[in-house]
Design a protein around this motif. Structure first.
Motif, short mmCIF file in Angstrom:
data_model
loop_
_atom_site.label_atom_id
_atom_site.label_comp_id
_atom_site.label_asym_id
_atom_site.label_seq_id
_atom_site.Cartn_x
_atom_site.Cartn_y
_atom_site.Cartn_z
N LEU A 82 37.37 41.86 35.10
CA LEU A 82 37.77 43.17 35.59
C LEU A 82 38.70 43.02 36.79
O LEU A 82 38.32 42.52 37.84
CB LEU A 82 36.54 44.00 36.00
CG LEU A 82 35.74 44.64 34.87
CD1 LEU A 82 35.07 43.60 33.99
CD2 LEU A 82 34.69 45.60 35.44
N ALA A 83 39.95 43.49 36.61
CA ALA A 83 40.96 43.39 37.66
C ALA A 83 41.16 44.75 38.32
O ALA A 83 40.57 45.75 37.89
CB ALA A 83 42.27 42.90 37.05
N LEU A 84 42.01 44.80 39.34
CA LEU A 84 42.27 46.06 40.04
C LEU A 84 42.95 47.07 39.12
O LEU A 84 42.71 48.27 39.23
CB LEU A 84 43.12 45.82 41.29
CG LEU A 84 42.41 45.08 42.44
CD1 LEU A 84 43.41 44.65 43.52
CD2 LEU A 84 41.30 45.95 43.05
N ALA A 85 43.80 46.57 38.20
CA ALA A 85 44.47 47.46 37.24
C ALA A 85 44.07 47.06 35.83
O ALA A 85 43.95 45.86 35.53
CB ALA A 85 45.98 47.36 37.41
N PRO A 86 43.89 48.02 34.92
CA PRO A 86 43.48 47.70 33.55
C PRO A 86 44.44 46.73 32.88
O PRO A 86 44.03 45.91 32.06
CB PRO A 86 43.53 49.06 32.83
CG PRO A 86 43.42 50.08 33.89
CD PRO A 86 44.00 49.48 35.14
N PHE A 87 45.71 46.80 33.25
CA PHE A 87 46.71 45.90 32.67
C PHE A 87 46.33 44.43 32.88
O PHE A 87 46.67 43.58 32.07
CB PHE A 87 48.07 46.18 33.30
CG PHE A 87 49.17 45.33 32.74
CD1 PHE A 87 49.76 45.66 31.53
CD2 PHE A 87 49.60 44.19 33.39
CE1 PHE A 87 50.76 44.88 31.00
CE2 PHE A 87 50.61 43.40 32.86
CZ PHE A 87 51.19 43.75 31.66
N HIS A 88 45.64 44.14 33.97
CA HIS A 88 45.27 42.75 34.27
C HIS A 88 43.84 42.40 33.86
O HIS A 88 43.39 41.29 34.11
CB HIS A 88 45.50 42.44 35.75
CG HIS A 88 46.94 42.49 36.13
ND1 HIS A 88 47.82 41.49 35.81
CD2 HIS A 88 47.68 43.46 36.73
CE1 HIS A 88 49.03 41.82 36.23
NE2 HIS A 88 48.98 43.02 36.79
N ASN A 89 43.13 43.35 33.26
CA ASN A 89 41.82 43.01 32.70
C ASN A 89 41.99 41.94 31.63
O ASN A 89 43.06 41.83 31.02
CB ASN A 89 41.16 44.24 32.06
CG ASN A 89 40.67 45.25 33.09
OD1 ASN A 89 40.65 44.97 34.29
ND2 ASN A 89 40.27 46.42 32.61
N PRO A 131 39.62 37.41 37.84
CA PRO A 131 40.79 38.26 37.63
C PRO A 131 42.01 37.73 38.39
O PRO A 131 41.87 37.06 39.41
CB PRO A 131 40.36 39.61 38.21
CG PRO A 131 39.20 39.34 39.09
CD PRO A 131 38.55 38.09 38.58
N ASP A 140 47.89 41.76 40.64
CA ASP A 140 49.22 41.96 41.24
C ASP A 140 49.13 41.85 42.75
O ASP A 140 48.18 42.36 43.36
CB ASP A 140 49.68 43.40 40.94
CG ASP A 140 50.59 43.46 39.75
OD1 ASP A 140 51.04 42.40 39.29
OD2 ASP A 140 50.83 44.58 39.28
N ASP A 189 48.90 45.31 44.26
CA ASP A 189 47.56 45.90 44.17
C ASP A 189 46.64 45.32 45.24
O ASP A 189 45.84 46.03 45.85
CB ASP A 189 46.95 45.65 42.78
CG ASP A 189 47.61 46.51 41.70
OD1 ASP A 189 48.16 47.57 42.04
OD2 ASP A 189 47.56 46.10 40.52
N THR A 206 37.59 49.52 44.31
CA THR A 206 37.61 48.96 42.95
C THR A 206 36.93 47.59 42.91
O THR A 206 37.46 46.61 43.42
CB THR A 206 39.07 48.84 42.44
OG1 THR A 206 39.75 50.08 42.69
CG2 THR A 206 39.09 48.51 40.95
N THR A 256 36.06 44.12 41.55
CA THR A 256 36.70 43.18 40.63
C THR A 256 35.84 41.92 40.50
O THR A 256 35.14 41.53 41.44
CB THR A 256 38.11 42.76 41.12
OG1 THR A 256 37.98 42.12 42.40
CG2 THR A 256 39.04 43.95 41.23
#
Lengths: 253, 253
Positions: free
Chosen positions: A105-112, A184, A187, A190, A200, A202
């Protein structure tokens, strides 16, 4: 360590730095996956384009004769459509298995992401006919799933059983494995966003297959679970959890 | 309940009484599987026969517009080989997912089995281009894996993120599910063999995916695990174990 030779089949789908062609890793993943996925091309229908078919199958990797390479042995009913398609010859197959080790789990879903281990093998499958090798494959597949089960049950097969069991032997032409480890990877922008990082969470949620408390069948007469089964359940549960937790070690990323 | 129409693709591989074409069951299995297996045919190489390729992919089933059927949305990098193969058109795909619910141990290895739920769908995949539907698919796939994660992270995608994400939308043409429940089913002759039944434990060892203790990332600033994640871990763990145990109920067999 022995490695498969990449070709267009195994290379094209594996551009990433996470790819390896290590044979031991490929075999280990295929043997750990409880149910494999096998893809083949059935003869096309009328005007329909060629759709590949995927079947879930039980199987294992093993070396029958010391001077042979390791092969994948797949188990099925001898009347199954896939087995008929071999028609005395070889059929091109893709055999894949994937194990999930965790949700990343990352700060943005794109990096999950997921921590996982996957193996994909390409090879030619033939229907086994030699009874000795069929028995070898049955022992291999049984004991790969449930260690020592073969010798601890009625392992002498009847004729009816042997003739209705089909084993596909897959000669591996090329194969690869892909492994994702670590935590994770966010960015920079982020990470500098204090409002975002303050709220958030992570990290990684490990994921793994657990074996539950064995449930005796209606006809079971053995009151105490035999030690080899007790050990199997305990070993799987401690090893699987450990692998999932180890996959998080950020030095691996 | 809505059902898929069987055709040669979905029927040929599913001879058994355990097969259904129920849409809700197919969608539920595909959504529960953590990592799907997707098969396609890459253009053949030289003199090589046509090998299908299997890729492990993240995806989920959802209905974008009320007047549309449910589609499978698959997530990948927009530069991946599979995505390039669509080449502005449709590509024939097979999407499969299998969940193991238990190992079924019989008196003879021939009658061993697994309790499992598998789904296989055949359909045509196109690369999404509409940004609104791409966002819908990203939310669907993210929250299907980790409930409420989308809205609890930095969900506004950057342009760079959107252009490097590819979503394949698969229009399902036919699909089926296969479910195996129950305990072992033994030979009559084996059941009458007192020496065998006295020493051979039979029954089911439930198997299911567990989520472990969440492990915070190196950059994580949130000390307490948020409630929605705590609930997710607890819900998955209790539901998965329950499903595996329920699958053993012999009245289901």
């Amino acid at each position: 360590m022995a490695a498969y030779t990449p070709d267009a089949r195994s290379k094209g789908i594996r551009l990433s730095k996470r790819t390896t062609y290590d044979q031991e890793l490929v075999h280990g993943i295929l043997n750990e996956v409880p149910i494999l996925h096998v893809s083949f091309n059935a003869p096309p229908n009328d005007d329909m384009p060629q759709f590949p078919t995927i079947l879930p199958m039980l199987g294992a990797v093993g070396t029958y004769k010391a001077d042979e390479d390791a092969h994948i042995y797949l188990h099925g009913s001898s009347v199954a459509r896939l087995f008929k398609l071999t028609n005395g010859g070889e059929i091109p197959l893709c055999v894949a298995g994937t194990l999930i080790d965790g949700y990343v789990l990352a700060l943005a879903p794109f990096h999950n992401s997921c921590n996982y281990r996957s193996a994909v093998a390409f090879g030619l499958g033939t229907l086994l006919e030699d009874p000795a090798e069929i028995e070898y494959a049955l022992i291999l597949i049984t004991n790969n799933a449930i260690p020592q089960r073969w010798e601890n049950s009625r392992s002498q097969a009847t004729n009816a059983e042997l003739t209705s069991t089909g084993i596909l032997k897959v000669r591996i032409e090329t194969a690869s494995a892909k492994v994702r480890n670590g935590g994770p990877s966010d960015d920079r922008a982020d990470l500098k966003d204090d409002a975002l990082t303050a709220k958030t969470w992570t990290g990684v949620v490990p994921a793994y297959m657990t074996l539950g408390e064995p449930i005796a069948g209606e006809s079971n007469k053995v009151k105490q679970l035999p030690e080899y089964l007790d050990d199997w359940v305990a070993d799987v549960n401690s090893l699987n959890e450990q692998k999932a937790v180890n996959a998080v070690d950020p030095t691996e990323e």
